[in-house]
Every structure is written in structure tokens, then in C-alpha cells.
Write a protein that holds these residues in place. Structure first.
Motif, PDB file in Angstrom:
ATOM      1  N   TYR A 154      -2.638 -29.864  61.285  1.00 54.54           N
ATOM      2  CA  TYR A 154      -3.432 -28.699  60.897  1.00 54.54           C
ATOM      3  C   TYR A 154      -2.729 -27.467  61.441  1.00 54.54           C
ATOM      4  O   TYR A 154      -2.209 -27.488  62.557  1.00 54.54           O
ATOM      5  CB  TYR A 154      -4.844 -28.779  61.475  1.00 54.54           C
ATOM      6  CG  TYR A 154      -5.653 -29.918  60.912  1.00 54.54           C
ATOM      7  CD1 TYR A 154      -6.499 -29.714  59.809  1.00 54.54           C
ATOM      8  CD2 TYR A 154      -5.574 -31.183  61.466  1.00 54.54           C
ATOM      9  CE1 TYR A 154      -7.236 -30.767  59.287  1.00 54.54           C
ATOM     10  CE2 TYR A 154      -6.304 -32.241  60.942  1.00 54.54           C
ATOM     11  CZ  TYR A 154      -7.138 -32.031  59.856  1.00 54.54           C
ATOM     12  OH  TYR A 154      -7.867 -33.068  59.336  1.00 54.54           O
ATOM     13  N   HIS A 164      -5.120 -22.104  58.509  1.00 55.60           N
ATOM     14  CA  HIS A 164      -6.411 -21.525  58.875  1.00 55.60           C
ATOM     15  C   HIS A 164      -6.228 -20.158  59.526  1.00 55.60           C
ATOM     16  O   HIS A 164      -5.382 -19.986  60.405  1.00 55.60           O
ATOM     17  CB  HIS A 164      -7.131 -22.481  59.829  1.00 55.60           C
ATOM     18  CG  HIS A 164      -8.351 -21.883  60.461  1.00 55.60           C
ATOM     19  ND1 HIS A 164      -9.539 -21.769  59.779  1.00 55.60           N
ATOM     20  CD2 HIS A 164      -8.538 -21.345  61.696  1.00 55.60           C
ATOM     21  CE1 HIS A 164     -10.429 -21.184  60.590  1.00 55.60           C
ATOM     22  NE2 HIS A 164      -9.845 -20.925  61.751  1.00 55.60           N
ATOM     23  N   VAL A 171     -10.097 -25.079  64.614  1.00 52.86           N
ATOM     24  CA  VAL A 171      -9.832 -26.361  63.965  1.00 52.86           C
ATOM     25  C   VAL A 171     -10.233 -27.508  64.892  1.00 52.86           C
ATOM     26  O   VAL A 171     -10.854 -28.486  64.470  1.00 52.86           O
ATOM     27  CB  VAL A 171      -8.336 -26.476  63.576  1.00 52.86           C
ATOM     28  CG1 VAL A 171      -8.015 -27.865  63.046  1.00 52.86           C
ATOM     29  CG2 VAL A 171      -7.979 -25.402  62.557  1.00 52.86           C
TER      30      VAL A 171
END
Lengths: 280, 462
Positions: A154, A164, A171
Motif C-alpha cells: 500500500y 492514498h 492505511v
């Protein structure tokens, strides 16, 4: 014996990768350990975590962000140039075994430090989830390498330029909710403020969390005591007792405060370098 | 009445005004005339108690006689025979409790200035490029030495003289141990340290720097690869008082303060990279040689006030008389009978002061010194912006933790027998690693003794 630079890559405006001949370090390095280098006779001893080693070729890979005098000077070195001293591996290796599901969090150049740990944990049969973050897209690194060791990844950026828009902890919070009770360990390497936030998040889930401390350090062998940190009220030295500690027992505010001790001098060193050496 | 021996030849020194601005040597050294005059005061007494009381049993009487005859070369050879680093030892030995202390002339406070004479002959030899020469009968056995401080140096030289192949493993980037990282230039100039150390390489000692035994080479590997091992790892780990406030910015161990200063040359900052932050009001806790060194460095970094904070009195101080004298001359304030309770800081985490309690001397303790006892209610605060804890050092657990088969004492010193052998056959130890915090000369003595034991061990074996 001097250490020759065999490869140099510019990863971003601020991040560089160099591969250096350092046979002994390459042979003995285990994920989580660090080296201390000194570029030349007048240089400081700078601790750096390794991104990779190649024991067969006897080389080590360092990734550094240009933040101060020594990293500015490192940037000026090219393939064929040498570094006077490299000592290591120092510190204790990360604990590598089958924990189950492990979340590895890397921030900034911490991504480079956490990468060998991710790889070792994956090889040990863990389900490794990686969260990496940086201020902006160009400061991210090792995405492909991390994917290639079969870790889910991520990505976060402070400015939203990739992945993000926000912090690694955003996250991580979601992941902890999603895998409630099914995360066995968290490894966190990055700026102290990030590691502090990670520790605060995982504390309520009672997940053992390790943080790798980058402290003030001179010799790196237990002599100066500059890296002292208090774990459960007991004085520990990051160089020989760490660099990883139980993040829930680390006082990150103290760590951040101590890191300020030489800030003024560091600025002075940078200024001197720009005026006398960098300008050449 | 004829005055036997006369008065000591005073060592010329750099003026206080000049020396507190730099790190140059404070003593300026004897001239040939001064050295000769000092040597001629020696009554060449029959017993030569100076030699008996010297940990390496230097042939002091003969050295002095050669100096008084003007044969400085011979004097140097005599000194060097038993002491591989006379320039260093002459400057840092506690002569007043060793050779000079037992000189018959010392009864009138005018003992021969033996340390200064030893330093003189070594400096003279260096200046005149005179080197000790000896023939080495090579032997095949290999000996590993851990640490290149005084114990390792003397052990290495003697082992080479016996003909063994010697490899020293040094953790730092430069050899010398405490002579490099601990003792400042104004007391022990680093060019002469480097010079005396270069002798090792010249006689064929292999010095491997950046080698941290237990970290990038295992202790077990050494035992496998070498026929014998000597451990001279010193006592390089700092002790902290364990009082509140030690995490504050502006608090150093003496080790950190001195490593930055001496090993990393932070007094050349920013020409050299390593910085040091030294304030204007500095407190150095303790009263040993290291405390004096740290305090005098702080003075040279420009501190207005430097305070020695000691819980006993000057009389009980373990420092050499000369170090205390030099510190006082430089304006350093020696506070007796006060002990820190906590270090005080501001909201930004910087030191602002130290809370102290007044002490009085009580009964004798194990060290044979009166035990300091706090006077309840006498607490007070001293304003400081830098605190240096110089309360002693201890053996480094980095090595010990990786050499668990070695038997140690509860003070983390390595246990040895009368021959300096540890509990492992063929493994010897000496210097601060077996003594805790001691002196350069005792380490030199241990190194020599261990070399002799190793020679006996290897000779018997082959």
C-alpha cells in the motif's frame, strides 16, 4: 582498506543509491543491522541502514536521502570513488521467524531500511503486508522490489501524488480494522514522528510492534552513550542493544528532542560544505 | 650543608592565556640541557626503587645515567626495551604514586622528574630519527589481539620480539584505544601517538581496523584461526549516574565528549565534520583524570565557567596531581563535597542546571577512602547548560555478550589467573578489561606479562 563505489543511481531529487565494495559487511549482514561510514579523514562517523547486500560480489547497497553535510558529500561521489571507512554490520538483526501476518511500515528512507526485513519475513513464510509512504511520489522507492518478494503493498503520499492521499497510519488503521486480531506483528521504520503514530495505533490492538531507532551516534560500539534511550525506565544503547526496540516502550518525544541537539551545528556544517567544497 | 639532588628542573609550559585557546600540548618538553641537568640530580641509588615500582620495570636508573652522560640515543634504547611507548607513558603515567613517588629525593618533594625524562628521550629519538632495531627470529604461530590500546600495544611488540605472527583487531577506524579517543591533545599530542603506533606496523604487526569482534568477526572464529588470543578490550563503556535528566540535551558521558573532541577532532569543526555543543556554564561530574580532561576541553571550547563536581575532597581524587593543577591554573573551579541529585531542563529539553546536595565524609569504605554522606536539607541548584558525567567507565558489554564462554566478575571484568590466562586455554586478557578503570602503564605491564605467558604456552605446545 578503502571501499570503492561500483554503482550509483539517482532515485529522486533527494534519494540516491550506491553500491559499494565491502566484502566483510556483505558476508555478515542480517536484516535490521546497520553500518557506520566515514567518507574521509575529516569525515564524521555516520550510521546508515543497508538496503541490500550481495555476498557473492561482496557489495552492499546504501540508499540515502540528502539531508545534511555528509549525505551532500556522498552525493558528489561517483563510481570509482572511495569511502575511507565502513564498519559493520553493527547492531542486532531483526527477529526473523514465522509470526503469521506481519505489517511492515516504511516512511521516507525508512522504506530502504525495511525492505530487507520484508524480504526475510516473506522468505520465512509470513504473510507480509507493506505500507510505504513519503512526502511526494518522487521520494517513494523500491515498490517493484517489495512486490517481487510477494508482499502486498500500500502506498501513501502526503500530497496525494501517488496512492492514498495522507499518512501511512491512515492505511495501517484500516488494515488493523480489517484484520482485527489477525496481525501478529508490526515493524515500523521511518521518521520518529511516524514511528510514534504507528506505536500509538497498534498499542490499543496489543500487537507487538518494533521500531528501528535512528539516534545520535558516534562510535556505534557502545562507547559514547549518545544513542541512549530509556526503555521501561532502563537505559539502553541503540547501537548495541538495538537498533530495534519494542515501539510501545520507546519514548519517541525524548528521541525527537535528543535528535535536535546538534541541529544548529548541522546547519553550520552544511553551510561550510556548500561554501568550501560543494561549490567546486 | 650540601643539598643532595637539588631542586627539580621545572618543565616549561604554555601560558594559561594561550593554552585555553587551543588544544596544543601544555608541557613544552625539556631541552637537552634541561634533561641533562635533571638527570644529573639522580643519586643513582643502589636499590632503584623507581624501577621496582614501575609496572613495566623500565631500567630507569640506567636511562637516567645515559641522559646525564648526554647519550640520549642509549637512553632511548634503554627506555624502549621495557616500554614500547615511552613518549606516551612519560606524559600520562601517575608517576607520583609510582617511580617518582618512591625516589629517595621525593621525601623532600624533589623526586627526579622521571616521566618528563622518559618523554624527553622518546621525543629526542623521534626528532633525530633514531629507531630501536632488533632482529626477529620468525615463528609460525599466530596470535590474535583484540583491541589496540596500551595493553594490546605492549603485548604485540613483545610477541613480535619472540617471533610470533601478530594480528590486532581494532573496532574503531584508528588504532590506539584510549590514547586516541580518550586523552586530549594538550596532554597527549596525537602526532606522537601515531608515531609510537607506527612502530607496530614497522615491526610487522598486522593491524586490522574497523573490526568489531563479536559483531563482524566472531570470537570463536579467532579462537579457531589463531594459536593464542589476547583480549585488551579496555573499559570503554560509559557509566551514568542514573539520576533524572540524563536524557536532556546538553548532557554527555565524558566518553562522548572526549570521543567527539579527540577521535573526531570536533575542535576543528566545521573543517572536520563532527560537531560538539558546549555551553558557557559546564559542569563535569567526578574527579578523575578523565574529569579533568573533559573540563579542560570544555574550557578550550570557550566555556566561561567550568565546574568540577566531586562528592569527596581533592585529597581523595584519583586524578594525577598535575592534571588537577593544570585544571585549576586554567580557571576551572573544583567543588568538593557536593553530589548531583538530578539534572534540570527547560521545556525544550535543554539542560538549565543541576540540583546538588552537600556531602560530608564518613567512615572508610571498601576503596579505603572515606564514604561521602549527604547532608539532609543542604540541596541547592547550580545553573549549567552543559553536564558531562565523568564518573568512570566499565568494560564494554558488546564484546562480552558475544563471548559468553569467557568467565567474568560481577563488575564485568574478565577473570584471569596469575599468568593472565582466562578460563579458556590459550586465551589471555589484560589492562582495563581485567581491572576496570586503571592506567595506561598498568595495561602496558599486563600486555608484557601476557606476551610472556603466551610465549611459554606456545613454546610448551610446540
Amino acid at each position: 582498506m578503502k571501499h570503492t563505489i561500483l554503482r550509483k543511481e539517482k532515485l529522486s531529487a533527494e534519494n540516491y543509491l550506491i553500491e559499494i565494495k565491502a566484502t566483510r559487511v556483505a558476508e555478515r549482514f542480517q536484516p535490521g543491522q546497520f553500518v557506520i561510514l566515514r567518507i574521509h579523514e575529516r569525515g564524521e562517523r555516520m550510521p546508515l541502514t543497508l538496503a541490500d547486500v550481495n555476498p557473492k560480489n561482496g557489495t552492499i547497497t546504501l540508499i540515502f536521502q540528502v539531508v545534511g553535510k555528509t549525505t551532500m558529500e556522498l552525493r558528489t561521489l561517483n563510481v570509482g570513488d572511495t569511502i575511507l571507512d565502513i564498519v559493520g554490520p553493527l547492531g542486532n538483526p531483526s527477529e526473523i521467524k514465522k509470526f503469521g501476518r506481519v505489517i511492515c511500515v516504511g516512511g521516507g528512507t525508512g522504506i530502504a531500511c525495511v525492505y530487507p526485513i520484508i524480504r526475510a519475513l516473506a522468505n520465512a513464510g509470513n504473510d507480509v503486508i507493506t505500507v510505504i509512504g513519503a512526502r511526494t511520489k518522487s521520494l517513494l522507492m523500491l515498490e517493484e522490489e517489495i512486490k517481487s518478494v510477494k508482499s502486498k503493498i500500500y502506498i501513501t503520499t502526503d500530497d496525494g501524488s501517488k496512492g492514498h492521499h495522507g499518512f501511512v497510519t491512515d492505511v495501517l488503521r484500516d488494515l488493523l480494522k480489517k484484520y482485527d486480531g489477525e496481525v501478529n506483528r508490526v515493524i515500523s521504520i521511518g521518521p520518529p514522528i511516524m514511528m510514534k503514530s504507528v506505536a500509538e495505533l497498534t498499542r490499543s490492538y496489543h500487537i507487538k510492534t518494533m521500531a528501528s531507532l535512528n539516534t545520535i551516534m558516534v562510535d556505534g560500539t557502545g562507547m559514547c552513550g549518545g544513542c541512549r534511550t530509556f526503555i521501561d525506565g532502563e537505559m539502553k544503547l541503540a547501537c548495541i542493544d538495538g537498533p530495534e526496540f519494542d515501539a510501545h516502550k520507546v519514548n519517541f518525544d525524548d528521541l525527537m528532542s535528543r535528535l535536535e541537539m546538534f541541529r544548529g551545528k548541522e546547519a553550520q556544517a552544511t553551510e561550510y560544505f556548500n561554501k568550501h567544497v560543494g561549490a567546486k | 650543608m650540601v643539598e643532595i639532588g637539588g631542586k627539580r628542573t621545572i618543565m616549561r609550559e604554555r601560558s594559561v592565556e594561550e593554552r585555553i585557546k587551543n588544544f596544543h600540548s601544555v608541557p613544552l618538553g625539556y631541552s637537552e640541557d634541561e634533561a641533562t641537568r635533571e638527570a644529573q640530580r639522580c643519586i643513582q641509588c643502589f636499590n632503584a626503587p623507581c624501577e621496582i615500582n614501575c609496572p613495566v620495570h623500565m631500567k630507569i636508573k640506567a636511562m637516567i645515567r645515559a641522559i646525564s652522560d648526554g647519550d640520549f640515543k642509549e637512553a632511548f634504547f634503554i627506555a624502549k626495551r621495557d616500554n614500547p611507548i615511552p613518549a606516551m607513558a612519560g606524559r600520562v603515567c601517575p608517576q607520583e604514586i609510582q617511580c617518582e613517588g618512591v625516589c629517595p629525593l621525593a621525601q623532600r618533594g624533589q623526586g627526579i622528574n622521571i616521566g618528563k625524562l622518559a618523554a624527553f628521550v622518546a621525543d629526542w629519538a623521534r626528532e633525530h630519527e633514531v629507531k630501536e632495531e632488533f632482529h626477529i627470529e620468525e615463528r609460525p604461530e599466530k596470535v590474535a589481539l583484540i583491541g589496540s590500546g596500551p595493553a594490546g600495544i605492549s603485548c604485540a611488540v613483545d610477541l613480535r620480539k619472540y617471533g610470533y605472527r601478530v594480528t590486532i583487531f581494532e573496532a574503531l577506524h584508528t588504532p590506539g584505544g584510549v590514547t586516541q579517543y580518550g586523552i586530549p591533545d594538550f596532554r597527549l599530542p596525537k602526532d606522537l601517538v601515531d608515531y609510537e603506533l607506527s612502530f607496530l606496523t614497522e615491526i610487522g604487526v598486522d593491524i586490522q581496523i574497523n573490526m568489531v569482534v563479536g559483531q563482524n568477526i566472531e570470537f570463536g572464529e579467532l579462537l579457531e584461526a589463531f594459536d593464542a588470543t589476547f583480549i585488551g578490550t579496555g573499559a570503554g563503556a560509559p557509566k551514568f549516574m542514573g539520576i533524572p535528566g540524563e536524557k536532556l540535551k546538553g548532557v554527555y558521558s565524558a566518553n562522548e565528549f572526549l570521543i567527539r573532541t579527540n577521535l573526531m577532532k570536533s575542535y576543528h569543526f566545521p573543517k572536520y565534520d563532527t560537531p560538539i555543543v558546549c555551553g558557557t556554564k559546564v559542569g563535569a561530574i567526578g574527579a578523575g583524570n578523565v574529569t579533568m580532561d573533559a573540563a579542560r576541553c570544555a574550557k578550550r571550547f570557550g566555556a566561561d565557567e567550568v565546574h568540577i563536581i566531586y562528592r569527596r575532597t581533592r585529597k581523595e581524587s584519583p586524578a594525577r596531581e598535575e592534571e588537577i593543577e593544570h585544571a585549576l591554573e586554567e580557571g576551572i573551579i573544583f567543588h568538593e563535597l557536593i553530589n548531583p541529585i538530578r539534572i534540570i531542563g527547560n521545556e525544550d529539553g535543554w539542560v538549565t542546571g543541576i540540583e546538588l546536595v552537600r556531602m560530608k565524609l564518613g567512615e572508610m569504605d571498601n576503596s579505603g577512602r572515606p564514604r561521602p554522606v549527604p547532608i539532609i536539607g543542604s540541596e541547592f541548584v547550580m545553573e549549567l547548560d552543559t553536564v558531562i558525567e565523568a564518573i568512570g567507565t566499565q568494560p564494554n558489554r558488546l564484546f562480552l555478550n558475544k563471548a559468553l564462554e569467557l568467565e567474568t566478575t560481577r563488575w564485568d571484568t574478565i577473570k584471569v589467573d596469575d599468568h593472565l590466562m582466562t578460563n579458556i586455554e590459550g586465551v589471555y586478557a589484560g589492562g582495563d578489561a581485567i581491572r576496570g578503570t586503571a592506567t595506561v602503564i598498568l595495561a602496558l605491564g599486563d600486555g608484557r606479562k601476557a606476551a610472556k605467558s603466551i610465549n611459554q604456552y606456545l613454546s610448551k605446545r610446540s
